[in-house]
Write an enzyme that holds these catalytic residues in place. Structure first.
Site, PDB file in Angstrom:
ATOM      1  N   ASP A 251     -46.728-118.784  12.789  1.00  0.00           N
ATOM      2  CA  ASP A 251     -45.871-117.607  12.728  1.00  0.00           C
ATOM      3  C   ASP A 251     -46.053-116.723  13.948  1.00  0.00           C
ATOM      4  OD1 ASP A 251     -44.169-115.687  11.136  1.00  0.00           O
ATOM      5  OD2 ASP A 251     -45.981-114.457  11.345  1.00  0.00           O
ATOM      6  N   GLU A 275     -43.290-120.608  16.105  1.00  0.00           N
ATOM      7  CA  GLU A 275     -42.158-119.681  16.064  1.00  0.00           C
ATOM      8  C   GLU A 275     -42.249-118.744  17.261  1.00  0.00           C
ATOM      9  OE1 GLU A 275     -40.184-116.116  13.363  1.00  0.00           O
ATOM     10  OE2 GLU A 275     -42.328-116.249  13.760  1.00  0.00           O
TER      11      GLU A 275
END
Length: 482
Positions: A251, A275
């Protein structure tokens, strides 16, 4: 909060409109014979199973923002696994499994206790499950996925923490919620933290500059943090692996250096994807080079959003090197939607429902590793099953762009060996388009494997054939069976 029933109803209504658009005909078509034409085209199609790729498989994001029912999501996903496997999904991505500061309302992006995946009472609360369920339900889901040859990917949130106790931080000369112990949001007692483990600290002021929660941004330069996240035999990474997870979605990687992803992967192993929320393809390429990990192709996502929604001009799809998949297709994880884009009220950060299938026709015929979003699969299941099958079989060989203009985009995959490849025709105009294209299929009859066009053209001796695409839709051509 969103309810599944409400979302599904909206999706069904949207799907109905799309189906009408996808079966649109040219002016001289007899729409009354459409069913017969589809049956005829089906009889012409090759058995695509003979062409299934050795590395066949598509990624599924198996959640959306604020999934419901609370406490039962792992069971909901478990009921989908067999269907996904039959459709050609080979990996599913689950939200961060660890207990968050929001308790049963947490979507996992406010991590508090990394070792609580639904089995501890935190801060005096009675409920021990996460929003998604219990540890046992998680492990059952992973086991069922493995039994269906699907790997399970965990969301790893190692940039920021939430939910700790308040303590004085001398490096900030302020009180910060940075105390994590058995009484303060870390009931497992593993990886207790204090202000020395966040930024700034005695070793370094900051990691990267794009901080999400600056006061509780974990400092990976601190050896204690490295050891607990991935270094120890009982680290967070090893714990996740012991649950059965096969890989990692990292993330918000802008908040820490790519070398920490490489360090995690070197120690823990498994598939991974980062990400890096950036539409610049070179930024993405630099990150995958430094981390050694694939990344979500946000550049591809924004090109599709731009061409289909904002500019309504497909010309940029033909430009060179404006996506990660064009620079490094083996490191590009393409997508049309995710949990963030779907809840973003800014239309420039999401692809409209009316253009979803056009976008999926692009990523499921080109190179890169495509991702299906849970709600999109629920809304467009029939069409996506067809596109996934095409991706897993005919989408092989070199990519050649035949045409890219305002209304049309035509791309050819060259195939390999006995696999004939395909031709994608996207059309965003309000009328049927047709064009003579040079194919690799001299003398062969062609058929649209999506059934969006009823035409069955035959290529001449030089491979030239007239193919078409309905208004606001797409077609995917290959040869008929012998």
């Amino acid at each position: 909060m969103k309810k599944i029933a409400n979302i599904s109803t909206k999706a069904i209504l949207l799907l109905g409109g799309l189906v009408l658009g996808l079966t649109g005909c040219s002016e001289d078509d007899d729409s009354g014979n459409n069913s017969e034409a589809v049956i005829t085209s089906q009889s012409l199609k090759m058995d695509l199973s003979q062409f299934e790729k050795e590395d066949a498989g598509v990624f599924m994001q198996a959640f959306y923002w604020d999934v419901e029912p609370i406490g039962d999501w792992y069971n909901v996903v478990g009921e989908k696994v067999e269907d996904w496997a039959d459709s050609g999904i080979n990996r599913i991505w689950l939200p961060s499994p660890s207990k968050g500061a929001s308790g049963s309302f947490s979507m996992g992006y406010d991590p508090m206790d990394y070792f609580d995946v639904g089995e501890f009472s935190q801060r005096g609360e009675d409920n021990v499950e996460t929003r998604f369920g219990s540890r046992q339900e998680l492990e059952d889901l992973i086991q069922k996925s493995h039994a269906n040859d699907i790997e399970v990917i965990a969301d790893v949130v190692m940039g920021h923490n939430s939910g700790g106790g308040l303590q004085y931080n001398p490096y900030r000369d302020a009180e910060v919620f940075s105390l994590f112990n058995e009484e303060n949001g870390n009931a497992s007692g593993k990886f207790n933290r204090n202000f020395e483990h966040f930024h700034p600290n005695a070793i370094v002021d900051s990691d990267e500059e794009a901080l999400f929660f600056a006061e509780t941004d974990l400092s990976h330069a601190v050896p204690y943090v490295q050891e607990w996240l991935w270094g120890r035999d009982d680290s967070v990474g090893e714990f996740y692996k012991s649950l059965g997870f096969d890989g990692w979605r990292f993330d918000y990687v802008k908040s820490f250096a790519p070398k920490w992803v490489k360090a995690w992967n070197d120690k823990i192993g498994g598939f991974s994807v980062g990400e890096n929320f950036d539409g610049n393809q070179q930024v993405l390429k630099d990150w995958v080079d430094a981390s050694g990990s694939p990344a979500f192709d946000f550049a591809c996502f924004y090109r599709l959003d731009e061409t289909l929604d904002r500019a309504q001009d497909l010309t940029p799809l033909g430009e060179a090197d404006n996506m990660l998949r064009k620079l490094d297709p083996n490191m590009a994880v393409t997508f049309v939607a995710n949990h963030d884009t779907e809840k973003d009220e800014n239309p420039d950060n999401r692809i409209s429902y009316g253009n979803k299938l056009l976008a999926y026709s692009y990523i499921l015929t080109h190179d890169g590793y495509p991702t299906i979003f849970y709600l999109d699969y629920e809304a467009f299941k029939g069409q996506l099953k067809t596109l996934i099958q095409i991706y897993n079989t005919l989408a092989v060989g070199d990519v050649e762009i035949i045409e890219a203009n305002k209304d049309e985009y035509i791309m050819k995959r060259s195939g390999s060996g006995d696999n004939p490849g395909l031709i994608l025709y996207m059309n965003i105009s309000k009328q049927t388009k047709q064009r003579v294209v040079k194919t690799n299929w001299a003398g062969k009859t062609l058929v649209d494997y999506t059934d969006n066009s009823r035409a069955t053209p035959t290529a001449d001796a030089e491979g030239n054939a007239t193919i078409q695409a309905p208004p606001g839709s797409y077609s995917i051509w290959s040869i008929t069976k012998e």
